[in-house]
Design a protein around this motif. Sequence first.
Motif, mmCIF file in Angstrom:
data_model
loop_
_atom_site.group_PDB
_atom_site.id
_atom_site.type_symbol
_atom_site.label_atom_id
_atom_site.label_comp_id
_atom_site.label_asym_id
_atom_site.label_seq_id
_atom_site.Cartn_x
_atom_site.Cartn_y
_atom_site.Cartn_z
ATOM 1 N N PRO A 20 3.095 1.000 -7.683
ATOM 2 C CA PRO A 20 3.468 -0.185 -6.909
ATOM 3 C C PRO A 20 4.092 -1.262 -7.812
ATOM 4 O O PRO A 20 3.614 -1.476 -8.932
ATOM 5 N N ASN A 71 -3.823 -8.408 -3.195
ATOM 6 C CA ASN A 71 -3.849 -7.968 -1.798
ATOM 7 C C ASN A 71 -2.439 -7.945 -1.204
ATOM 8 O O ASN A 71 -1.493 -8.517 -1.758
ATOM 9 N N THR A 72 -2.320 -7.234 -0.086
ATOM 10 C CA THR A 72 -0.976 -6.977 0.447
ATOM 11 C C THR A 72 -0.315 -8.262 0.934
ATOM 12 O O THR A 72 0.885 -8.443 0.771
ATOM 13 N N LYS A 73 -1.088 -9.173 1.497
ATOM 14 C CA LYS A 73 -0.490 -10.421 1.973
ATOM 15 C C LYS A 73 0.044 -11.230 0.786
ATOM 16 O O LYS A 73 1.173 -11.722 0.813
ATOM 17 N N ARG A 75 0.873 -10.166 -2.102
ATOM 18 C CA ARG A 75 2.001 -9.479 -2.729
ATOM 19 C C ARG A 75 3.294 -9.738 -1.950
ATOM 20 O O ARG A 75 4.348 -9.969 -2.543
ATOM 21 N N ALA A 153 2.014 2.921 2.925
ATOM 22 C CA ALA A 153 1.698 1.511 2.631
ATOM 23 C C ALA A 153 0.778 1.417 1.411
ATOM 24 O O ALA A 153 0.956 0.544 0.558
ATOM 25 N N SER A 154 -0.188 2.333 1.321
ATOM 26 C CA SER A 154 -1.119 2.315 0.185
ATOM 27 C C SER A 154 -0.389 2.581 -1.124
ATOM 28 O O SER A 154 -0.663 1.946 -2.140
ATOM 29 N N TYR A 156 2.616 1.814 -1.954
ATOM 30 C CA TYR A 156 3.397 0.639 -2.386
ATOM 31 C C TYR A 156 2.560 -0.635 -2.458
ATOM 32 O O TYR A 156 3.065 -1.677 -2.844
ATOM 33 N N ASN A 157 1.281 -0.513 -2.071
ATOM 34 C CA ASN A 157 0.399 -1.684 -1.987
ATOM 35 C C ASN A 157 1.027 -2.795 -1.149
ATOM 36 O O ASN A 157 1.206 -3.931 -1.602
ATOM 37 N N VAL A 158 1.401 -2.407 0.064
ATOM 38 C CA VAL A 158 1.931 -3.362 1.047
ATOM 39 C C VAL A 158 1.101 -3.213 2.327
ATOM 40 O O VAL A 158 0.361 -2.237 2.479
ATOM 41 N N SER A 159 1.241 -4.156 3.236
ATOM 42 C CA SER A 159 0.473 -4.093 4.475
ATOM 43 C C SER A 159 1.040 -3.015 5.403
ATOM 44 O O SER A 159 2.209 -2.607 5.279
ATOM 45 N N CYS A 163 5.069 -2.133 6.022
ATOM 46 C CA CYS A 163 5.548 -0.757 5.860
ATOM 47 C C CYS A 163 6.167 -0.251 7.163
ATOM 48 O O CYS A 163 7.208 0.421 7.155
#
Length: 266
Positions: A20, A71-73, A75, A153-154, A156-159, A163
């Motif tokens: 990520p 966390n995804t937010k 990021r 999503a996991s 790329y460590n995005v929500s 994604c």
Amino acid sequence: MKFKAYQNVADSIASLYTIPIPLIDIANDEDIKVIYDDYGMDTFDGMTWYEPSQRRFFIHINTERGNNADNTKGRFTLAHELGHYFIDHHRHALETGKMQPHIHYYNPFGKNDEWIIEREADYFAANLLMPKDEFMKDVKGEEFSGQMIQSVASKYNVSFSACAIRYMNMNLVPIMLVYAVDGKIKWQMRSDDFPFYLLRYGKTKVPEGTVMGDYFYKGDSSCGKQSEVVFAGDCFHTYREEQNGLEFFEYCIPFGKHAFSVFWEK
Ligand SMILES: [Zn+2]
């Protein structure tokens, strides 16, 4: 369109790092100071400003609104703020004071003057976090499902929602995305090829016969986070009677007063 240029900028930066994407490393490499702090609930998610006396950019990230380094937010907020730095005309406007250090809330349908600037930064953020070629390799030819989006999503460590929006913009399997709070639709997006434009009641309330509806009206989350069969007539504003029986899948993620659903044709 001009947005293509921002994709290229994001791609060239992303190519220097691994997935990520390590946003803090990018900021450090650019000598941008990132500060995580509690700036209150009714302020901003992220704010970028240029300090002329130090000739340096500062990015403030608001932890009170749920943004953290990992966390995804948080990021997405940081990637968005980096967009204001890496997109030439944003950076120039900040350096010369033409653009005030501005406030970013996520609202994909906002109508203020800064709307375009914000969409440009969001587009940059999505491209930086999920570089197009790599993302395409992950999703193309894969059977669409909520689980598939969750697993990408996991990586790329995005929500999940970031994604899913990225996927929608790739024009693969047509999908509709719906975000609702307290039974009211906050926003809705669809692939160009998705067969229906609107939900059953348009942009007002969540239809009862959806997984989202079960969650909001009956407090039932037992069908969340799995592919559930729903019928077009229950979910969408259909055009002809015979479309009502068409089967779709809904994958709904309920959380507190919120729910996010993806619909696609079975
Ligand atoms: Zn912004």
